[in-house]
Design a protein around this motif. Structure first.
Motif, PDB file in Angstrom:
ATOM      1  N   ARG A  53     -24.408 -11.114 -64.864  1.00 47.40           N
ATOM      2  CA  ARG A  53     -24.864 -12.360 -65.598  1.00 47.40           C
ATOM      3  C   ARG A  53     -24.355 -13.643 -65.048  1.00 47.40           C
ATOM      4  O   ARG A  53     -23.012 -13.811 -64.751  1.00 47.40           O
ATOM      5  CB  ARG A  53     -24.515 -12.313 -67.077  1.00 47.40           C
ATOM      6  CG  ARG A  53     -25.559 -11.286 -67.703  1.00 47.40           C
ATOM      7  CD  ARG A  53     -25.334 -11.505 -69.208  1.00 47.40           C
ATOM      8  NE  ARG A  53     -26.084 -10.252 -70.023  1.00 47.40           N
ATOM      9  CZ  ARG A  53     -25.591  -9.359 -70.330  1.00 47.40           C
ATOM     10  NH1 ARG A  53     -24.410  -8.833 -70.037  1.00 47.40           N
ATOM     11  NH2 ARG A  53     -26.540  -8.476 -70.645  1.00 47.40           N
ATOM     12  N   GLU A  54     -25.210 -14.648 -64.592  1.00 48.22           N
ATOM     13  CA  GLU A  54     -24.718 -16.083 -64.333  1.00 48.22           C
ATOM     14  C   GLU A  54     -25.614 -17.058 -65.159  1.00 48.22           C
ATOM     15  O   GLU A  54     -26.478 -16.889 -65.229  1.00 48.22           O
ATOM     16  CB  GLU A  54     -24.984 -16.147 -62.754  1.00 48.22           C
ATOM     17  CG  GLU A  54     -24.129 -15.372 -61.930  1.00 48.22           C
ATOM     18  CD  GLU A  54     -24.351 -15.839 -60.386  1.00 48.22           C
ATOM     19  OE1 GLU A  54     -25.027 -16.885 -60.218  1.00 48.22           O
ATOM     20  OE2 GLU A  54     -23.901 -15.082 -59.524  1.00 48.22           O
ATOM     21  N   GLN A  55     -24.663 -18.167 -65.583  1.00 51.22           N
ATOM     22  CA  GLN A  55     -25.439 -18.907 -66.274  1.00 51.22           C
ATOM     23  C   GLN A  55     -24.585 -20.296 -66.126  1.00 51.22           C
ATOM     24  O   GLN A  55     -23.504 -20.604 -65.868  1.00 51.22           O
ATOM     25  CB  GLN A  55     -24.876 -18.577 -67.874  1.00 51.22           C
ATOM     26  CG  GLN A  55     -25.664 -19.506 -68.913  1.00 51.22           C
ATOM     27  CD  GLN A  55     -25.336 -19.214 -70.288  1.00 51.22           C
ATOM     28  OE1 GLN A  55     -24.876 -17.968 -70.616  1.00 51.22           O
ATOM     29  NE2 GLN A  55     -25.928 -19.756 -71.277  1.00 51.22           N
ATOM     30  N   TRP A  56     -25.667 -21.389 -66.241  1.00 51.00           N
ATOM     31  CA  TRP A  56     -25.167 -22.664 -65.889  1.00 51.00           C
ATOM     32  C   TRP A  56     -25.727 -23.659 -66.871  1.00 51.00           C
ATOM     33  O   TRP A  56     -26.898 -23.351 -67.483  1.00 51.00           O
ATOM     34  CB  TRP A  56     -25.902 -23.283 -64.683  1.00 51.00           C
ATOM     35  CG  TRP A  56     -25.117 -22.445 -63.440  1.00 51.00           C
ATOM     36  CD1 TRP A  56     -24.170 -22.870 -62.737  1.00 51.00           C
ATOM     37  CD2 TRP A  56     -26.025 -21.491 -62.832  1.00 51.00           C
ATOM     38  NE1 TRP A  56     -23.936 -22.011 -61.892  1.00 51.00           N
ATOM     39  CE2 TRP A  56     -25.093 -21.092 -61.796  1.00 51.00           C
ATOM     40  CE3 TRP A  56     -27.010 -20.652 -63.089  1.00 51.00           C
ATOM     41  CZ2 TRP A  56     -25.274 -19.880 -60.952  1.00 51.00           C
ATOM     42  CZ3 TRP A  56     -27.340 -19.755 -62.080  1.00 51.00           C
ATOM     43  CH2 TRP A  56     -26.306 -19.529 -61.148  1.00 51.00           C
ATOM     44  N   GLU A  57     -24.890 -24.488 -67.470  1.00 52.41           N
ATOM     45  CA  GLU A  57     -25.366 -25.464 -68.634  1.00 52.41           C
ATOM     46  C   GLU A  57     -26.417 -26.327 -67.751  1.00 52.41           C
ATOM     47  O   GLU A  57     -26.196 -27.089 -66.916  1.00 52.41           O
ATOM     48  CB  GLU A  57     -24.086 -26.285 -69.133  1.00 52.41           C
ATOM     49  CG  GLU A  57     -23.415 -25.387 -69.874  1.00 52.41           C
ATOM     50  CD  GLU A  57     -24.251 -25.060 -71.171  1.00 52.41           C
ATOM     51  OE1 GLU A  57     -25.124 -26.053 -71.663  1.00 52.41           O
ATOM     52  OE2 GLU A  57     -23.978 -23.762 -71.733  1.00 52.41           O
ATOM     53  N   TRP A  58     -27.745 -26.474 -68.277  1.00 56.92           N
ATOM     54  CA  TRP A  58     -28.539 -27.382 -67.726  1.00 56.92           C
ATOM     55  C   TRP A  58     -28.741 -28.852 -68.357  1.00 56.92           C
ATOM     56  O   TRP A  58     -28.450 -29.944 -68.044  1.00 56.92           O
ATOM     57  CB  TRP A  58     -29.871 -26.932 -67.675  1.00 56.92           C
ATOM     58  CG  TRP A  58     -31.160 -27.398 -67.143  1.00 56.92           C
ATOM     59  CD1 TRP A  58     -30.986 -28.129 -65.776  1.00 56.92           C
ATOM     60  CD2 TRP A  58     -32.417 -27.547 -67.381  1.00 56.92           C
ATOM     61  NE1 TRP A  58     -32.158 -28.682 -65.460  1.00 56.92           N
ATOM     62  CE2 TRP A  58     -32.977 -28.579 -66.522  1.00 56.92           C
ATOM     63  CE3 TRP A  58     -33.022 -27.059 -68.584  1.00 56.92           C
ATOM     64  CZ2 TRP A  58     -34.538 -28.637 -66.702  1.00 56.92           C
ATOM     65  CZ3 TRP A  58     -34.516 -27.420 -68.680  1.00 56.92           C
ATOM     66  CH2 TRP A  58     -35.091 -28.427 -67.611  1.00 56.92           C
ATOM     67  N   SER A  65     -29.830 -23.914 -71.312  1.00 57.53           N
ATOM     68  CA  SER A  65     -28.850 -23.348 -69.793  1.00 57.53           C
ATOM     69  C   SER A  65     -29.895 -22.420 -69.029  1.00 57.53           C
ATOM     70  O   SER A  65     -30.976 -22.163 -69.667  1.00 57.53           O
ATOM     71  CB  SER A  65     -27.638 -22.634 -70.439  1.00 57.53           C
ATOM     72  OG  SER A  65     -28.048 -21.623 -70.796  1.00 57.53           O
ATOM     73  N   ILE A  66     -29.632 -22.281 -67.942  1.00 56.34           N
ATOM     74  CA  ILE A  66     -30.152 -21.509 -66.954  1.00 56.34           C
ATOM     75  C   ILE A  66     -29.478 -20.148 -66.823  1.00 56.34           C
ATOM     76  O   ILE A  66     -28.307 -20.061 -66.619  1.00 56.34           O
ATOM     77  CB  ILE A  66     -30.466 -22.205 -65.585  1.00 56.34           C
ATOM     78  CG1 ILE A  66     -31.151 -23.338 -65.678  1.00 56.34           C
ATOM     79  CG2 ILE A  66     -31.037 -21.017 -64.544  1.00 56.34           C
ATOM     80  CD1 ILE A  66     -31.383 -23.977 -64.365  1.00 56.34           C
ATOM     81  N   SER A  67     -30.042 -19.007 -66.986  1.00 55.40           N
ATOM     82  CA  SER A  67     -29.503 -17.806 -66.965  1.00 55.40           C
ATOM     83  C   SER A  67     -30.181 -16.839 -66.118  1.00 55.40           C
ATOM     84  O   SER A  67     -31.181 -16.649 -66.161  1.00 55.40           O
ATOM     85  CB  SER A  67     -29.124 -17.190 -68.559  1.00 55.40           C
ATOM     86  OG  SER A  67     -28.385 -16.012 -68.478  1.00 55.40           O
ATOM     87  N   GLU A  69     -29.843 -12.604 -64.921  1.00 55.86           N
ATOM     88  CA  GLU A  69     -29.318 -11.330 -64.943  1.00 55.86           C
ATOM     89  C   GLU A  69     -29.797 -10.227 -63.931  1.00 55.86           C
ATOM     90  O   GLU A  69     -30.997 -10.133 -63.539  1.00 55.86           O
ATOM     91  CB  GLU A  69     -29.763 -10.807 -66.269  1.00 55.86           C
ATOM     92  CG  GLU A  69     -29.186 -11.643 -67.520  1.00 55.86           C
ATOM     93  CD  GLU A  69     -29.480 -11.106 -68.960  1.00 55.86           C
ATOM     94  OE1 GLU A  69     -30.051  -9.962 -68.926  1.00 55.86           O
ATOM     95  OE2 GLU A  69     -29.026 -11.825 -69.768  1.00 55.86           O
TER      96      GLU A  69
END
Length: 106
Positions: A53-58, A65-67, A69
Motif C-alpha cells: 500500500r502507498e498513500q499520499w495526503e491530497w 488522500s490518494i491510496s 494497493e
C-alpha cells in the motif's frame, strides 16, 4: 507505484507530441514501460505475498488522500494488460511503419 503510473502518462504524452515523427522510438518506450511495470508487479505481488500500500495526503484539511494497493489480483490484471499492451505496440511498429500517424496508437 505512483512513479510507474506517472511513467505511463509521460510516455503516452511524449509519444503523441514529442516522438510523433519517430514512431519506433515511441513504441519501444511504451514496451519498456510495460516491461518495467510487469517486473515491479511480479516483485511486489508474488515474492512478498502481502498487499503493498502507498498513500499520499491530497487535501489534508478535508481528510482526502490518494491510496494505491497491489495485491495478487492486481498483479494478475497488471500482467494481462501489460502483455496485451506490449503486443499491440509491437504489432503497430510493423503495421504502421511507413505511416507517420503511428504515434497516435502508442
Amino acid at each position: 507505484m505512483f512513479l510507474l503510473l506517472l511513467a505511463h502518462f509521460i510516455v503516452a504524452i511524449a509519444a503523441v507530441t514529442v516522438w510523433q515523427s519517430r514512431p519506433r522510438l515511441s513504441a519501444v518506450a511504451g514496451i519498456a514501460v510495460f516491461a518495467v511495470t510487469s517486473a515491479f508487479a511480479l516483485r511486489w505481488g508474488v515474492t512478498d505475498g502481502e498487499v503493498v500500500r502507498e498513500q499520499w495526503e491530497w487535501l489534508g484539511a478535508l481528510g482526502l488522500s490518494i491510496s494505491l494497493e497491489m495485491d495478487s489480483f492486481a498483479v494478475m490484471m497488471v500482467l494481462i494488460v501489460s502483455i496485451l499492451g506490449a503486443g499491440v505496440l509491437a504489432y503497430s511498429v510493423s503495421y504502421f511503419d511507413p505511416d507517420k500517424t503511428m504515434a497516435r496508437f502508442t
